[in-house]
Design a protein around this motif. Structure first.
Motif, PDB file in Angstrom:
ATOM      1  N   ARG A 117      14.312  14.441  -3.942  1.00  0.00           N
ATOM      2  CA  ARG A 117      14.625  13.090  -4.423  1.00  0.00           C
ATOM      3  C   ARG A 117      14.946  12.149  -3.260  1.00  0.00           C
ATOM      4  NH1 ARG A 117      19.183  13.404  -8.447  1.00  0.00           N
ATOM      5  NH2 ARG A 117      18.723  11.187  -8.701  1.00  0.00           N
ATOM      6  N   LEU A 118      15.656  12.679  -2.252  1.00  0.00           N
ATOM      7  CA  LEU A 118      15.924  11.857  -1.059  1.00  0.00           C
ATOM      8  C   LEU A 118      14.617  11.470  -0.382  1.00  0.00           C
ATOM      9  CD1 LEU A 118      18.967  13.802   0.440  1.00  0.00           C
ATOM     10  CD2 LEU A 118      18.979  11.390  -0.236  1.00  0.00           C
ATOM     11  N   LEU A 119      13.719  12.445  -0.231  1.00  0.00           N
ATOM     12  CA  LEU A 119      12.447  12.162   0.430  1.00  0.00           C
ATOM     13  C   LEU A 119      11.648  11.126  -0.351  1.00  0.00           C
ATOM     14  CD1 LEU A 119      10.698  13.100   2.881  1.00  0.00           C
ATOM     15  CD2 LEU A 119       9.484  14.586   1.273  1.00  0.00           C
ATOM     16  N   ALA A 120      11.626  11.263  -1.669  1.00  0.00           N
ATOM     17  CA  ALA A 120      10.892  10.296  -2.497  1.00  0.00           C
ATOM     18  C   ALA A 120      11.498   8.901  -2.361  1.00  0.00           C
ATOM     19  CB  ALA A 120      10.886  10.755  -3.960  1.00  0.00           C
ATOM     20  N   MET A 121      12.824   8.821  -2.330  1.00  0.00           N
ATOM     21  CA  MET A 121      13.478   7.509  -2.187  1.00  0.00           C
ATOM     22  C   MET A 121      13.137   6.872  -0.843  1.00  0.00           C
ATOM     23  SD  MET A 121      17.269   8.227  -3.806  1.00  0.00           S
ATOM     24  CE  MET A 121      17.878   6.554  -3.537  1.00  0.00           C
ATOM     25  N   ILE A 122      13.116   7.706   0.203  1.00  0.00           N
ATOM     26  CA  ILE A 122      12.808   7.178   1.539  1.00  0.00           C
ATOM     27  C   ILE A 122      11.339   6.767   1.619  1.00  0.00           C
ATOM     28  CG2 ILE A 122      12.615   7.822   3.980  1.00  0.00           C
ATOM     29  CD1 ILE A 122      15.079   9.725   3.415  1.00  0.00           C
TER      30      ILE A 122
END
Lengths: 126, 126
Positions: B48-53
């Motif tokens: 989820r962090l990677l997708a947000m970034i």
């Protein structure tokens, strides 16, 4: 790890199709499903097993041909194969004495899709 | 997990380019490198962090905008971001009080490539 086998990833995307990690925030359910598969790939022995299975002429491999390639016990290899199967990456069939494994390409196709940048050229397969 | 940052995956492929998991057996070194990155992706919070970034307009995200999206402490989020960075998936830059994160698309491009079947149509990005 969950015993549940994964058939379709990201089915709950807003438009019903083809979510990608790189184009929009990820909902918790999809993130959990994808993480299960990526975790299965997060081990060198499992990656080598998957590559051996996927690249085999004829599309399937006897477990008797996989085990000798590793300096690991048969139960250890079987455990890794079980994790790949639980993640929906491979399927197996017992015929006589041996179990035969084959790739489930829908799962690897889906992972390739979620890792592809929107508008990026096709991933260059060798 | 190794502290080593990953810059190029599968550089040692037989033809010097574009190995894929699905077209040939994988050597131990490449398997270890790839496993490190897949392991980093094997966690829902990190995905989820990677997708947000990756999906952020402008290409970078302040850590101050990431933390409120999760019911987790700042040190926990920082730890997950560190693992993504060690895997070569993101980079960071400190400016003033805050750290800003951005995707390193070469790594996700490489993962998409190794998961693409030889001869398969382009992965359908949404």
């Amino acid at each position: 790890m969950s015993k549940q086998e994964l058939v379709v990833l990201g089915q709950d995307a807003a438009d019903g199709c083809c979510p990608t990690l790189l184009s929009a925030p990820l909902d918790e359910g999809t993130a959990a499903e994808l993480a299960l598969v990526f975790k299965a790939l997060g081990d060198p022995v499992r990656l080598r097993l998957l590559a051996m299975i996927a690249s085999r002429e004829g599309g399937e491999v006897c477990v008797c041909d996989l085990t000798p390639a590793f300096d690991l016990s048969q139960p250890t290899i079987s455990h890794h194969l079980k994790l790949l199967k639980q993640a929906g990456l491979i399927d197996s069939e017992r015929r006589g004495t041996w179990v035969y494994y084959r790739l489930l390409p829908d799962t690897t196709d889906r992972l390739a899709a979620v890792l592809t940048r929107p508008g990026a050229p096709a991933a260059p397969a060798a």
